[in-house]
Enzyme design. Sequence first.
Site, mmCIF file in Angstrom:
data_model
loop_
_atom_site.group_PDB
_atom_site.id
_atom_site.type_symbol
_atom_site.label_atom_id
_atom_site.label_comp_id
_atom_site.label_asym_id
_atom_site.label_seq_id
_atom_site.Cartn_x
_atom_site.Cartn_y
_atom_site.Cartn_z
ATOM 1 N N VAL A 230 -9.475 -95.418 -34.560
ATOM 2 C CA VAL A 230 -9.062 -94.950 -35.886
ATOM 3 C C VAL A 230 -8.869 -93.436 -35.792
ATOM 4 C CG1 VAL A 230 -9.753 -94.739 -38.308
ATOM 5 C CG2 VAL A 230 -10.313 -96.820 -37.032
ATOM 6 N N GLU B 214 -16.427 -104.026 -24.028
ATOM 7 C CA GLU B 214 -17.351 -103.060 -23.429
ATOM 8 C C GLU B 214 -17.425 -101.852 -24.345
ATOM 9 O OE1 GLU B 214 -14.763 -104.164 -21.350
ATOM 10 O OE2 GLU B 214 -16.010 -105.587 -20.235
ATOM 11 N N ASN C 159 -21.941 -94.507 -27.804
ATOM 12 C CA ASN C 159 -20.962 -94.616 -28.896
ATOM 13 C C ASN C 159 -21.646 -95.264 -30.115
ATOM 14 O OD1 ASN C 159 -18.872 -95.150 -30.650
ATOM 15 N ND2 ASN C 159 -17.434 -95.764 -29.042
ATOM 16 N N TYR D 173 -19.811 -103.098 -33.958
ATOM 17 C CA TYR D 173 -19.779 -104.412 -33.298
ATOM 18 C C TYR D 173 -21.033 -105.221 -33.641
ATOM 19 C CZ TYR D 173 -16.053 -102.063 -30.723
ATOM 20 O OH TYR D 173 -14.919 -101.373 -30.410
#
Length: 154
Positions: free
Chosen positions: A78, A110, A115, A122
Amino acid sequence: MSAQLNDLPHYRHMVERDLDAIMAIEKVIYPHPWTRGNFKDSLRENYHCPVIEFRGEIIGYCVMAVAAGEAHLLNLSVAYRWQRQGRGRDMLNYLLALARDSGAAKMFLEVRPTNIAGVALYAASGFTEIAIRRGYYPASEGREDAIVMQLELA
Ligand SMILES: CC(C)(COP(=O)(O)OP(=O)(O)OC[C@H]1O[C@@H](n2cnc3c(N)ncnc32)[C@H](O)[C@@H]1OP(=O)(O)O)[C@@H](O)C(=O)NCCC(=O)NCCS
């Protein structure tokens, strides 16, 4: 395109002439961005490569390969000024629907353990960690591991 559609964020397929805009976003949001060649290869391989466009500007894009009943999420991005407004979650849901429609029973991805946004997105979408790939990513010093995550789509 009608003025009405152009005034709403909408999905369309990525094309090669989008790559200048996409590379400009990549270089801002990733310390180790994909290369133009990575995107060209993805287009050549006919991977799913949707972009979100709003008023002529690309605000998000993603790349997913589907083969042998498995979907592999390769890129989900994004643009910086559009982050934290639900676009990442929306694109992920779009890809999950596309993967199911393409006959995939599972989706894999992955993500770097550092992050925070990616891992949180996720996990909130139901992905679970199934493995660690040691030294998978380039890092500022040496290499960084990848968390492999999976979601059952059935
Ligand atoms: C990861 C990314 C795609 C998320 O997209 P986004 O549009 O900013 O995220 P959304 O607004 O859809 O947020 C969805 C969920 O993600 C998580 N999240 C997103 N940004 C976050 C942040 N900065 N910190 C912690 N969690 C975050 C939250 O769980 C959030 O849900 P909530 O808003 O209910 O708390 C986006 O930040 C991005 O492009 N980052 C750079 C590229 C990248 O790392 N891509 C993923 C590679 S695996």
